[in-house]
Design a protein around this motif. Structure first.
Motif, PDB file in Angstrom:
ATOM      1  N   ILE A  68       0.841  -1.206   0.000  1.00  0.00           N
ATOM      2  CA  ILE A  68       0.000   0.000   0.000  1.00  0.00           C
ATOM      3  C   ILE A  68       0.874   1.252   0.000  1.00  0.00           C
ATOM      4  O   ILE A  68       0.562   2.251  -0.668  1.00  0.00           O
ATOM      5  N   GLU A  69       1.981   1.204   0.713  1.00  0.00           N
ATOM      6  CA  GLU A  69       2.891   2.352   0.745  1.00  0.00           C
ATOM      7  C   GLU A  69       3.488   2.611  -0.637  1.00  0.00           C
ATOM      8  O   GLU A  69       3.620   3.775  -1.057  1.00  0.00           O
ATOM      9  N   VAL A  70       3.841   1.563  -1.365  1.00  0.00           N
ATOM     10  CA  VAL A  70       4.340   1.737  -2.734  1.00  0.00           C
ATOM     11  C   VAL A  70       3.259   2.373  -3.604  1.00  0.00           C
ATOM     12  O   VAL A  70       3.537   3.278  -4.404  1.00  0.00           O
ATOM     13  N   ALA A  71       2.015   1.919  -3.454  1.00  0.00           N
ATOM     14  CA  ALA A  71       0.910   2.507  -4.223  1.00  0.00           C
ATOM     15  C   ALA A  71       0.736   3.973  -3.877  1.00  0.00           C
ATOM     16  O   ALA A  71       0.483   4.812  -4.754  1.00  0.00           O
ATOM     17  N   HIS A  72       0.867   4.299  -2.597  1.00  0.00           N
ATOM     18  CA  HIS A  72       0.794   5.702  -2.163  1.00  0.00           C
ATOM     19  C   HIS A  72       1.867   6.528  -2.873  1.00  0.00           C
ATOM     20  O   HIS A  72       1.604   7.644  -3.365  1.00  0.00           O
ATOM     21  N   GLN A  73       3.067   6.003  -2.907  1.00  0.00           N
ATOM     22  CA  GLN A  73       4.184   6.754  -3.478  1.00  0.00           C
ATOM     23  C   GLN A  73       4.002   6.995  -4.975  1.00  0.00           C
ATOM     24  O   GLN A  73       4.267   8.090  -5.467  1.00  0.00           O
ATOM     25  N   VAL A  74       3.557   5.969  -5.699  1.00  0.00           N
ATOM     26  CA  VAL A  74       3.426   6.138  -7.144  1.00  0.00           C
ATOM     27  C   VAL A  74       2.266   7.074  -7.483  1.00  0.00           C
ATOM     28  O   VAL A  74       2.353   7.854  -8.434  1.00  0.00           O
ATOM     29  N   THR A  75       1.186   7.035  -6.713  1.00  0.00           N
ATOM     30  CA  THR A  75       0.048   7.917  -7.011  1.00  0.00           C
ATOM     31  C   THR A  75       0.313   9.357  -6.563  1.00  0.00           C
ATOM     32  O   THR A  75      -0.315  10.279  -7.069  1.00  0.00           O
ATOM     33  N   ALA A  76       1.270   9.514  -5.638  1.00  0.00           N
ATOM     34  CA  ALA A  76       1.635  10.861  -5.203  1.00  0.00           C
ATOM     35  C   ALA A  76       2.743  11.451  -6.067  1.00  0.00           C
ATOM     36  O   ALA A  76       3.060  12.643  -5.959  1.00  0.00           O
ATOM     37  N   GLY A  77       3.342  10.631  -6.920  1.00  0.00           N
ATOM     38  CA  GLY A  77       4.391  11.124  -7.796  1.00  0.00           C
ATOM     39  C   GLY A  77       5.758  11.157  -7.167  1.00  0.00           C
ATOM     40  O   GLY A  77       6.695  11.717  -7.748  1.00  0.00           O
ATOM     41  N   THR A  78       5.914  10.548  -5.989  1.00  0.00           N
ATOM     42  CA  THR A  78       7.223  10.550  -5.338  1.00  0.00           C
ATOM     43  C   THR A  78       8.105   9.393  -5.809  1.00  0.00           C
ATOM     44  O   THR A  78       9.308   9.378  -5.540  1.00  0.00           O
ATOM     45  N   VAL A  79       7.496   8.420  -6.497  1.00  0.00           N
ATOM     46  CA  VAL A  79       8.245   7.294  -7.065  1.00  0.00           C
ATOM     47  C   VAL A  79       7.807   7.114  -8.511  1.00  0.00           C
ATOM     48  O   VAL A  79       6.612   7.162  -8.822  1.00  0.00           O
ATOM     49  N   ASP A  80       8.771   6.930  -9.399  1.00  0.00           N
ATOM     50  CA  ASP A  80       8.472   6.703 -10.806  1.00  0.00           C
ATOM     51  C   ASP A  80       7.710   5.383 -10.967  1.00  0.00           C
ATOM     52  O   ASP A  80       7.995   4.410 -10.268  1.00  0.00           O
TER      53      ASP A  80
END
Length: 243
Positions: A68-80
């Motif tokens: 879920i944290e990875v999903a958070h990061q990608v949808t927030a634009g903090t991870v490619d």
């Protein structure tokens, strides 16, 4: 013939002529003493095994939380998105390893905190949550989706539900009935309502550009369903074992 010295119950004649007390078979020593300690030993071993099984389930839920944290990061634009796909692959591998360890331990275990079938269902539900999250991250990349705060509330509800599920699982060895109550709490953060509101927000401008977000939100809704199924498995197991 001279009579030997009289003895009281529990006393025996010593070969040297004295009198010594017989060792009691009750309580302290001998075989009876060992046997009297067996119930406690069995309880201790069962408790240790239950805690081990619970630890493996918790480790699996932690992997779902990482997803879920990875999903958070990608949808927030903090991870490619491409990087996110790699990260979710690592998390999925770790989750599969935790599930495999749990299944192996179940096969070797004589006892479990709830019926094996229900513990297996609980583990499978958590695995399904991680699978749905993996699909979300992969499709976010495949669909060329862009970061959007629209996904945040749904992901927040999922994270909250997983945290409550962890709390419920940890209660299984010591307070199973409280664990069942806590499992019901894991279904309350409201993943489905958050999903419905997010989709409704897309409807006024419905078009081709909204298709990807709707499909992606559907993945998160599936994750919520699987999480609810995992919580139900825990509660059902407690009810069957301790009703």
């Amino acid at each position: 013939m001279a009579e030997g010295p009289a003895t009281e119950p529990g006393l025996a004649v010593d070969p040297a002529g004295g009198v010594r007390r017989r060792r009691s078979l009750r309580g302290g020593g001998g075989v009876a003493g060992v046997l009297s300690g067996l119930p406690r030993l069995v309880r201790d071993l069962a408790g240790a095994n239950d805690r081990s099984l619970v630890g493996l389930v918790v480790a699996q839920v932690r992997c779902a939380e990482r997803g879920i944290e990875v999903a958070h990061q990608v949808t927030a634009g903090t991870v490619d998105p491409a990087r996110a796909r790699h990260l979710i692959g690592v998390v999925e591998h770790d989750g599969d390893a935790c599930r495999a360890a749990l299944i192996g331990r179940l096969r070797r275990s004589v006892t479990s905190p709830i019926d094996r079938e229900d513990l297996f269902r609980l583990s499978r539900g958590v695995d399904d949550v991680l699978d749905a999250t993996r699909d979300f991250v992969r499709e976010f990349d495949l669909f060329g989706a862009v970061p959007d705060p629209l996904y945040g509330p749904v992901l927040d509800r999922l994270a909250g539900a997983l945290a409550r599920l962890v709390a419920a699982v940890l209660l299984l060895p010591s307070a199973p009935r409280r664990a069942a109550e806590a499992a019901a709490e894991a279904k309350k953060p409201g993943v489905r309502p958050a999903y419905q509101h997010a989709v409704a927000a897309l409807m006024p401008g419905a078009g081709a550009q909204t298709l990807a977000p709707v499909l992606l939100l559907g993945r998160l809704d599936v994750a919520g369903e699987r999480l609810a199924a995992a919580a139900d498995a825990l509660a059902d197991g407690v009810m069957k074992r301790f009703q």
